[in-house]
Design a protein around this motif. Structure first.
Motif, PDB file in Angstrom:
ATOM      1  N   ALA A 129      -1.551  -1.128   4.152  1.00  0.00           N
ATOM      2  CA  ALA A 129      -0.967  -0.984   2.813  1.00  0.00           C
ATOM      3  C   ALA A 129       0.395  -0.311   2.826  1.00  0.00           C
ATOM      4  CB  ALA A 129      -1.921  -0.197   1.915  1.00  0.00           C
ATOM      5  N   ILE A 150      -4.954  -7.205   3.244  1.00  0.00           N
ATOM      6  CA  ILE A 150      -4.365  -5.861   3.317  1.00  0.00           C
ATOM      7  C   ILE A 150      -5.530  -4.894   3.466  1.00  0.00           C
ATOM      8  CG2 ILE A 150      -2.955  -4.107   2.183  1.00  0.00           C
ATOM      9  CD1 ILE A 150      -1.680  -6.311   0.517  1.00  0.00           C
ATOM     10  N   ILE A 152      -7.305  -1.224   3.645  1.00  0.00           N
ATOM     11  CA  ILE A 152      -7.125   0.149   3.184  1.00  0.00           C
ATOM     12  C   ILE A 152      -8.185   1.012   3.858  1.00  0.00           C
ATOM     13  CG2 ILE A 152      -5.924  -0.395   1.040  1.00  0.00           C
ATOM     14  CD1 ILE A 152      -8.506  -0.292  -0.455  1.00  0.00           C
ATOM     15  N   TRP A 170       0.428   3.476  -1.585  1.00  0.00           N
ATOM     16  CA  TRP A 170      -0.368   2.275  -1.305  1.00  0.00           C
ATOM     17  C   TRP A 170      -0.528   1.375  -2.527  1.00  0.00           C
ATOM     18  CZ3 TRP A 170      -5.017   3.371   2.485  1.00  0.00           C
ATOM     19  CH2 TRP A 170      -4.495   3.889   3.687  1.00  0.00           C
ATOM     20  N   ILE A 174       0.848  -2.474  -2.560  1.00  0.00           N
ATOM     21  CA  ILE A 174      -0.071  -3.613  -2.663  1.00  0.00           C
ATOM     22  C   ILE A 174       0.389  -4.552  -3.773  1.00  0.00           C
ATOM     23  CG2 ILE A 174      -2.412  -4.276  -3.361  1.00  0.00           C
ATOM     24  CD1 ILE A 174      -3.389  -1.737  -1.867  1.00  0.00           C
ATOM     25  N   GLU A 175       0.802  -3.993  -4.898  1.00  0.00           N
ATOM     26  CA  GLU A 175       1.265  -4.812  -6.023  1.00  0.00           C
ATOM     27  C   GLU A 175       2.507  -5.620  -5.639  1.00  0.00           C
ATOM     28  OE1 GLU A 175       1.634  -4.288 -10.805  1.00  0.00           O
ATOM     29  OE2 GLU A 175       2.359  -2.623  -9.558  1.00  0.00           O
ATOM     30  N   VAL A 187      -7.634  -7.738  -0.485  1.00  0.00           N
ATOM     31  CA  VAL A 187      -7.634  -6.340  -0.060  1.00  0.00           C
ATOM     32  C   VAL A 187      -9.024  -5.983   0.424  1.00  0.00           C
ATOM     33  CG1 VAL A 187      -7.436  -3.934  -0.821  1.00  0.00           C
ATOM     34  CG2 VAL A 187      -5.696  -5.616  -1.491  1.00  0.00           C
ATOM     35  N   LEU A 202      -7.509  -3.243  -8.290  1.00  0.00           N
ATOM     36  CA  LEU A 202      -6.943  -4.327  -7.480  1.00  0.00           C
ATOM     37  C   LEU A 202      -6.691  -5.561  -8.324  1.00  0.00           C
ATOM     38  CD1 LEU A 202      -9.112  -3.979  -4.249  1.00  0.00           C
ATOM     39  CD2 LEU A 202      -6.727  -3.282  -4.563  1.00  0.00           C
ATOM     40  N   VAL A 207      -4.123  -8.738  -7.031  1.00  0.00           N
ATOM     41  CA  VAL A 207      -4.882  -9.140  -5.849  1.00  0.00           C
ATOM     42  C   VAL A 207      -5.854 -10.251  -6.244  1.00  0.00           C
ATOM     43  CG1 VAL A 207      -6.615  -8.328  -4.176  1.00  0.00           C
ATOM     44  CG2 VAL A 207      -4.618  -6.901  -4.737  1.00  0.00           C
TER      45      VAL A 207
END
Length: 367
Positions: A129, A150, A152, A170, A174-175, A187, A202, A207
Motif C-alpha cells: 500500500a 494491494i 495490507i 495507506w 490505495i484510492e 485489496v 475499501l 476498490v
C-alpha cells in the motif's frame, strides 16, 4: 536494505511458512461452520459448473493460488512451478509482493515467470500500500496482469525487524492506485483479516474486490518474530479475525469478497463459498506440496480439490458456486459468539434453503 538481504528475507519467509505448515495443529474456525445434511438434495454431476463471476471478472473455477513469493533465485523457481500448476489446472494465480522488483529490477524474472509459464491464465500482480501509482503500473505491465492485488499488513510490518512504522498514507494511496490502473484492484490482508468496517472503507475507495485474508493459515506475526533475535513479539501470534469470521462480518456489504487464510481442503472451499465468497484462495498448503513433492504433485492436488469440490456441490444440490449460498449452515462455538457480539444473526443461515425455494416458487424460477 541491500539486494542480498531482500533475497534472504524472501527465502526466510518461504522456509518459515513451510515449517508452519508442517507443525500446524489443523483446526481453525472453519470447523465451526457445518452444512445441514439434506439426504435428497443431490443433483446430477453434469449439471454442476465451477465457473464464478464477480466484479466483471470471470474464472473457470472458484479456487486460486494466492500470493506467496518472488525476489530471489529460489523463489523464482517456486513461482515457475506454481505457474505451471496454474496453467495445467486453469486456476488463477497471484504473485508475491513485488517490492523486491522495484528495489532490484534484475529480479524481474522471478515474477514474470508467472506469465511466461502461464501465458493464457489469470494472473494477479501484487504490491504493498506504499507503492506509487507508477510502480503499480509497472507491476501490472511486467506480468501483463489481469488484476492488481494491494496487500495490507500492519501487524506483519510491526513485528518485522525492518518493517514500516508509518501507515497513515495507506488509505489515500490505495484510492489513488484504484483510480489509476485499468485492471480491477483487489485489496487483501495477509492473514489477520478484514473487518466489515474495513471492507466498507475499501468500497468507498474504489476498490473492486476485497480478499479477506483471515487468521487460520500462515501467521506472518510468527514468521517475522522468528526473524527477530529475541523473538520478543511472540504474544502477537494468533492476532486477528479468522476467515470465517470475516465472511460473516462482511455479509451484504455490496462489495465482492474473496476468502483466503486457513483454507485446508475442499470442504473449507465449499464452506467459504457458502458464506458468500466469490472465490477461495490458498497458499500454505500449495507451497508445502510444491516444495516437498514437486510440481506434478501440486497439479494432482489442485485437480483433486476441484474434483472434490464439484462432488460436494453435486451432493449439496448447488449447480454453481453461488448456489452454495442457498445451503443451510450451522454456526457454532467461538464463531457464534463472535457473531453475537458483532450483531450478526446466525439463525437464518440454518433456514436458507427453504427461503430460497420459496423465492424460486414466487418468481417461477426453475433450477
Amino acid at each position: 536494505m541491500t539486494d542480498e538481504l531482500i533475497a534472504q528475507r524472501k527465502d526466510d519467509h518461504v522456509r518459515l511458512a513451510v515449517e508452519q505448515q508442517h507443525d500446524h495443529s489443523g483446526r481453525n474456525q472453519f470447523d465451526e461452520v457445518t452444512f445441514v445434511h439434506h439426504a435428497l438434495a443431490g443433483i446430477d454431476r453434469p449439471d454442476v459448473s465451477l465457473a464464478t463471476t464477480f466484479a466483471g471478472i470471470s474464472w473457470q473455477v472458484p479456487l486460486y493460488i494466492n500470493a506467496m513469493t518472488g525476489g530471489s533465485v529460489n523463489t523464482g523457481v517456486i513461482n515457475r512451478n506454481l505457474a505451471i500448476a496454474a496453467r495445467e489446472t486453469g486456476v488463477p494465480i497471484a504473485s508475491g509482493s513485488m517490492s523486491a522488483y522495484f528495489k532490484d529490477p534484475s529480479c524481474a524474472g522471478t515474477f514474470s515467470v508467472l506469465r511466461e509459464e502461464n501465458p493464457d491464465g489469470f494472473v494477479l500482480a501484487n504490491i504493498n500500500a506504499t507503492a506509487s501509482v507508477e510502480k503499480a503500473l509497472r507491476a501490472v505491465d511486467l506480468l501483463q496482469a489481469n488484476a492488481l492485488q494491494i496487500h495490507i499488513n500492519t501487524v506483519q510490518e510491526t513485528v518485522m525487524p525492518e518493517g514500516d512504522r508509518s501507515f497513515a498514507s495507506w488509505v489515500p494511496q490505495i484510492e489513488k492506485i484504484a483510480a489509476a490502473v485499468d485492471v480491477p484492484v483487489i485489496v487483501k490482508e495477509v492473514g489477520f483479516g478484514l473487518s466489515r468496517e474495513t471492507v466498507l472503507l475499501l468500497k468507498d475507495l474504489g476498490v473492486r474486490v476485497a480478499d479477506l485474508g483471515g487468521r487460520g493459515g500462515t501467521d506472518f506475526a510468527r514468521i517475522e518474530n522468528g526473524r527477530r533475535r529475541l523473538g520478543d513479539y511472540a504474544y502477537l501470534e494468533g492476532w486477528g479475525l479468522s476467515t470465517a469470521a470475516c465472511l460473516l462480518d462482511a455479509q451484504d456489504v455490496g462489495l465482492p469478497v474473496l476468502a483466503s487464510g486457513g483454507v485446508r481442503n475442499p470442504l473449507d472451499v465449499a464452506r467459504a463459498l457458502a458464506l458468500g465468497a466469490s472465490g477461495v484462495g490458498a497458499s500454505g498448503s500449495f507451497l508445502r506440496t510444491v516444495q516437498d513433492e514437486g510440481v506434478e504433485a501440486l497439479v494432482a492436488q489442485l485437480t483433486t480439490w476441484l474434483d472434490q469440490l464439484a462432488a460436494m456441490m453435486t451432493m449439496l444440490g448447488a449447480r454453481t458456486p453461488a448456489d452454495l449460498t442457498r445451503c443451510d449452515l450451522l454456526i457454532s462455538g467461538g464463531l457464534r459468539s463472535f457473531c453475537a457480539d458483532r450483531g450478526i444473526e446466525t439463525r437464518h443461515f440454518a433456514q436458507r434453503s427453504a427461503r430460497a425455494a420459496a423465492t424460486d416458487e414466487l418468481t417461477g424460477t426453475t433450477r
